[in-house]
Design a protein around this motif. Structure first.
Motif, PDB file in Angstrom:
ATOM      1  N   ILE A 150       0.857  -1.180   0.000  1.00 57.32           N
ATOM      2  CA  ILE A 150       0.000   0.000   0.000  1.00 57.32           C
ATOM      3  C   ILE A 150       0.897   1.235   0.000  1.00 57.32           C
ATOM      4  CG2 ILE A 150      -1.569   1.408   1.405  1.00 57.32           C
ATOM      5  CD1 ILE A 150      -3.056  -0.790   0.182  1.00 57.32           C
ATOM      6  N   GLU A 151       0.582   2.171  -0.858  1.00 57.69           N
ATOM      7  CA  GLU A 151       1.309   3.451  -0.912  1.00 57.69           C
ATOM      8  C   GLU A 151       0.380   4.560  -0.447  1.00 57.69           C
ATOM      9  OE1 GLU A 151       2.992   6.549  -4.351  1.00 57.69           O
ATOM     10  OE2 GLU A 151       2.623   4.440  -4.844  1.00 57.69           O
ATOM     11  N   GLN A 152       0.785   5.287   0.594  1.00 57.68           N
ATOM     12  CA  GLN A 152       0.044   6.450   1.091  1.00 57.68           C
ATOM     13  C   GLN A 152       0.953   7.663   0.911  1.00 57.68           C
ATOM     14  OE1 GLN A 152      -0.419   4.127   4.851  1.00 57.68           O
ATOM     15  NE2 GLN A 152      -2.483   5.015   4.889  1.00 57.68           N
ATOM     16  N   ARG A 153       0.558   8.597   0.059  1.00 56.61           N
ATOM     17  CA  ARG A 153       1.470   9.663  -0.342  1.00 56.61           C
ATOM     18  C   ARG A 153       0.822  11.051  -0.215  1.00 56.61           C
ATOM     19  NH1 ARG A 153       6.039   9.876  -3.620  1.00 56.61           N
ATOM     20  NH2 ARG A 153       5.842   7.642  -4.140  1.00 56.61           N
ATOM     21  N   LEU A 154       1.626  12.005   0.243  1.00 54.81           N
ATOM     22  CA  LEU A 154       1.257  13.418   0.239  1.00 54.81           C
ATOM     23  C   LEU A 154       2.213  14.136  -0.709  1.00 54.81           C
ATOM     24  CD1 LEU A 154       0.846  14.056   4.096  1.00 54.81           C
ATOM     25  CD2 LEU A 154      -0.952  13.478   2.450  1.00 54.81           C
ATOM     26  N   VAL A 155       1.681  14.971  -1.588  1.00 53.37           N
ATOM     27  CA  VAL A 155       2.498  15.741  -2.529  1.00 53.37           C
ATOM     28  C   VAL A 155       2.275  17.225  -2.272  1.00 53.37           C
ATOM     29  CG1 VAL A 155       3.013  16.218  -4.953  1.00 53.37           C
ATOM     30  CG2 VAL A 155       2.315  13.908  -4.265  1.00 53.37           C
ATOM     31  N   ASN A 156       3.342  17.958  -2.090  1.00 55.91           N
ATOM     32  CA  ASN A 156       3.286  19.399  -1.828  1.00 55.91           C
ATOM     33  C   ASN A 156       3.003  20.136  -3.135  1.00 55.91           C
ATOM     34  OD1 ASN A 156       3.636  22.047  -1.096  1.00 55.91           O
ATOM     35  ND2 ASN A 156       5.627  21.729  -0.086  1.00 55.91           N
ATOM     36  N   LEU A 157       1.799  20.695  -3.276  1.00 57.14           N
ATOM     37  CA  LEU A 157       1.420  21.369  -4.514  1.00 57.14           C
ATOM     38  C   LEU A 157       2.024  22.761  -4.631  1.00 57.14           C
ATOM     39  CD1 LEU A 157      -2.320  20.281  -4.901  1.00 57.14           C
ATOM     40  CD2 LEU A 157      -0.309  19.403  -6.100  1.00 57.14           C
ATOM     41  N   VAL A 158       2.628  23.257  -3.573  1.00 57.30           N
ATOM     42  CA  VAL A 158       3.362  24.521  -3.668  1.00 57.30           C
ATOM     43  C   VAL A 158       4.659  24.288  -4.445  1.00 57.30           C
ATOM     44  CG1 VAL A 158       4.546  26.340  -2.378  1.00 57.30           C
ATOM     45  CG2 VAL A 158       2.377  25.424  -1.536  1.00 57.30           C
ATOM     46  N   THR A 159       5.323  23.175  -4.141  1.00 56.69           N
ATOM     47  CA  THR A 159       6.566  22.812  -4.816  1.00 56.69           C
ATOM     48  C   THR A 159       6.320  22.169  -6.172  1.00 56.69           C
ATOM     49  OG1 THR A 159       7.577  22.422  -2.648  1.00 56.69           O
ATOM     50  CG2 THR A 159       8.752  21.552  -4.554  1.00 56.69           C
ATOM     51  N   VAL A 160       5.248  21.371  -6.254  1.00 56.90           N
ATOM     52  CA  VAL A 160       4.943  20.634  -7.497  1.00 56.90           C
ATOM     53  C   VAL A 160       3.501  20.946  -7.917  1.00 56.90           C
ATOM     54  CG1 VAL A 160       5.216  18.402  -8.637  1.00 56.90           C
ATOM     55  CG2 VAL A 160       6.302  18.770  -6.429  1.00 56.90           C
ATOM     56  N   PRO A 161       3.207  22.170  -8.363  1.00 56.81           N
ATOM     57  CA  PRO A 161       1.825  22.528  -8.701  1.00 56.81           C
ATOM     58  C   PRO A 161       1.249  21.712  -9.855  1.00 56.81           C
ATOM     59  CG  PRO A 161       3.372  24.217  -9.442  1.00 56.81           C
ATOM     60  CD  PRO A 161       4.137  23.293  -8.550  1.00 56.81           C
ATOM     61  N   GLU A 162       2.115  21.244 -10.775  1.00 56.08           N
ATOM     62  CA  GLU A 162       1.625  20.494 -11.941  1.00 56.08           C
ATOM     63  C   GLU A 162       1.042  19.134 -11.552  1.00 56.08           C
ATOM     64  OE1 GLU A 162       6.237  20.172 -12.146  1.00 56.08           O
ATOM     65  OE2 GLU A 162       4.691  21.505 -11.293  1.00 56.08           O
ATOM     66  N   ALA A 163       1.338  18.668 -10.342  1.00 58.24           N
ATOM     67  CA  ALA A 163       0.807  17.376  -9.895  1.00 58.24           C
ATOM     68  C   ALA A 163      -0.716  17.425  -9.756  1.00 58.24           C
ATOM     69  CB  ALA A 163       1.436  16.967  -8.576  1.00 58.24           C
ATOM     70  N   ALA A 164      -1.272  18.619  -9.561  1.00 62.01           N
ATOM     71  CA  ALA A 164      -2.726  18.754  -9.406  1.00 62.01           C
ATOM     72  C   ALA A 164      -3.465  18.335 -10.664  1.00 62.01           C
ATOM     73  CB  ALA A 164      -3.081  20.194  -9.038  1.00 62.01           C
ATOM     74  N   GLU A 165      -2.813  18.454 -11.818  1.00 57.14           N
ATOM     75  CA  GLU A 165      -3.440  18.107 -13.092  1.00 57.14           C
ATOM     76  C   GLU A 165      -2.932  16.782 -13.651  1.00 57.14           C
ATOM     77  OE1 GLU A 165      -5.860  20.001 -14.118  1.00 57.14           O
ATOM     78  OE2 GLU A 165      -5.491  21.422 -12.486  1.00 57.14           O
ATOM     79  N   ALA A 166      -2.096  16.086 -12.906  1.00 60.03           N
ATOM     80  CA  ALA A 166      -1.495  14.846 -13.410  1.00 60.03           C
ATOM     81  C   ALA A 166      -2.529  13.731 -13.502  1.00 60.03           C
ATOM     82  CB  ALA A 166      -0.344  14.420 -12.512  1.00 60.03           C
ATOM     83  N   ASP A 167      -2.347  12.876 -14.504  1.00 59.05           N
ATOM     84  CA  ASP A 167      -3.199  11.699 -14.656  1.00 59.05           C
ATOM     85  C   ASP A 167      -2.412  10.487 -14.176  1.00 59.05           C
ATOM     86  OD1 ASP A 167      -4.883   9.671 -15.367  1.00 59.05           O
ATOM     87  OD2 ASP A 167      -4.635   9.912 -17.535  1.00 59.05           O
ATOM     88  N   PHE A 168      -2.785   9.957 -13.010  1.00 61.75           N
ATOM     89  CA  PHE A 168      -2.080   8.815 -12.443  1.00 61.75           C
ATOM     90  C   PHE A 168      -2.724   7.487 -12.843  1.00 61.75           C
ATOM     91  CE2 PHE A 168      -1.198  12.233  -9.223  1.00 61.75           C
ATOM     92  CZ  PHE A 168       0.129  12.404  -9.583  1.00 61.75           C
ATOM     93  N   GLY A 169      -3.569   7.528 -13.861  1.00 60.93           N
ATOM     94  CA  GLY A 169      -4.206   6.297 -14.305  1.00 60.93           C
ATOM     95  C   GLY A 169      -3.231   5.353 -14.999  1.00 60.93           C
ATOM     96  N   GLY A 170      -2.261   5.926 -15.719  1.00 64.96           N
ATOM     97  CA  GLY A 170      -1.308   5.092 -16.446  1.00 64.96           C
ATOM     98  C   GLY A 170       0.061   5.025 -15.813  1.00 64.96           C
ATOM     99  N   VAL A 171       0.416   6.046 -15.034  1.00 61.31           N
ATOM    100  CA  VAL A 171       1.725   6.098 -14.377  1.00 61.31           C
ATOM    101  C   VAL A 171       1.510   6.359 -12.894  1.00 61.31           C
ATOM    102  CG1 VAL A 171       3.973   7.235 -14.273  1.00 61.31           C
ATOM    103  CG2 VAL A 171       2.801   7.016 -16.471  1.00 61.31           C
TER     104      VAL A 171
END
Length: 248
Positions: A150-171
């Protein structure tokens, strides 16, 4: 014949007998029916069971050994190996490569991906200001048909704002971040814990079973990037790391 191979397996349509025997034995190992340390039947017994030549069985066993699923010991027989998280867990690694190194098919499922603001608890895991935006992600990774971690992850959108629009369906989030954000520092914490009721359910294990937990925090030159917590069933994983004496 020993327990576990009492049901004769016939070659499936479109498969050679070699492929059928390989799939049958691999399935028993991955499912946990034959757990780590289990001694497999001798080759002569398997050849009799599958009604094939010993050479066919020998090729199957060689392939299983090469995939890291079994260990062949001279004069003792073949035993199910303890699957290992290699020393790569101490690096920034890709779980897909970890699974495939075991000779198993990889898969993952995103169970949760929500954007919210950081809480007090989040701030203890990831260096960020109160109320800052983050991405809260939960993924379940598979090795073959079996739950791997199980992976439980927090991503800082201040540092990585583009992650908000990322599609994690394939990657999966991990390799996506590795491909988009150069990291400069990382911190690991490794522990053994019993799982919560929800984690035990997702991993299809008992709540009393110990788990291996690897927590990681990474930073870039722009600030904190991500905090991630990987939970692995403890009875199927071990840490392996190599080191040498210092020059001193």
């Amino acid at each position: 014949m020993r327990k576990g191979i009492t049901d004769v397996t016939k070659a499936s349509a479109g498969q050679t007998l070699h492929q059928t025997i390989l799939s049958d034995i691999e399935g028993r190992i991955v499912s946990g029916e034959w757990p780590p340390g289990y001694r497999l039947p001798f080759e002569v017994d398997l050849a009799t069971h599958y009604d094939c030549s010993r050479m066919t069985v020998n090729k199957v066993m060689s392939q299983l050994a090469k995939a890291g699923l079994i260990e062949r010991r001279k004069k003792s027989g073949s035993f199910v190996r303890q699957p290992q998280i290699q020393s790569a867990v101490l690096e920034i690694h890709d779980i897909r490569a970890e699974v495939e190194s075991l000779g198993l098919d990889y898969g993952f499922k995103v169970l949760k991906c929500t954007q919210r603001t950081a809480t007090k608890d989040d701030r203890t895991r990831l260096d960020m200001a109160a109320g800052a935006p983050l991405l809260d992600i939960v993924c379940l990774h598979f090795a073959g048909e079996r739950e791997f971690c199980i992976e439980q992850r927090l991503v800082n959108l201040v540092t990585v704002p583009e992650a908000a629009e990322a599609d994690f369906g394939g990657v999966a989030p991990g390799p996506w971040l590795l491909g988009h954000v150069p990291w400069s520092n990382a911190e690991h914490r490794i522990s053994a814990e019993t799982p919560s009721k929800e984690i035990a359910r997702l991993l299809a294990i008992s709540e009393k079973q110990a788990c291996l937990v690897v927590e990681r925090r990474t930073w870039s030159n722009s600030g904190a990037v991500t905090y991630v917590r990987f939970t692995y069933p403890g009875n199927a994983h071990a840490l392996v790391a190599r080191f040498s004496p210092s020059a001193d």
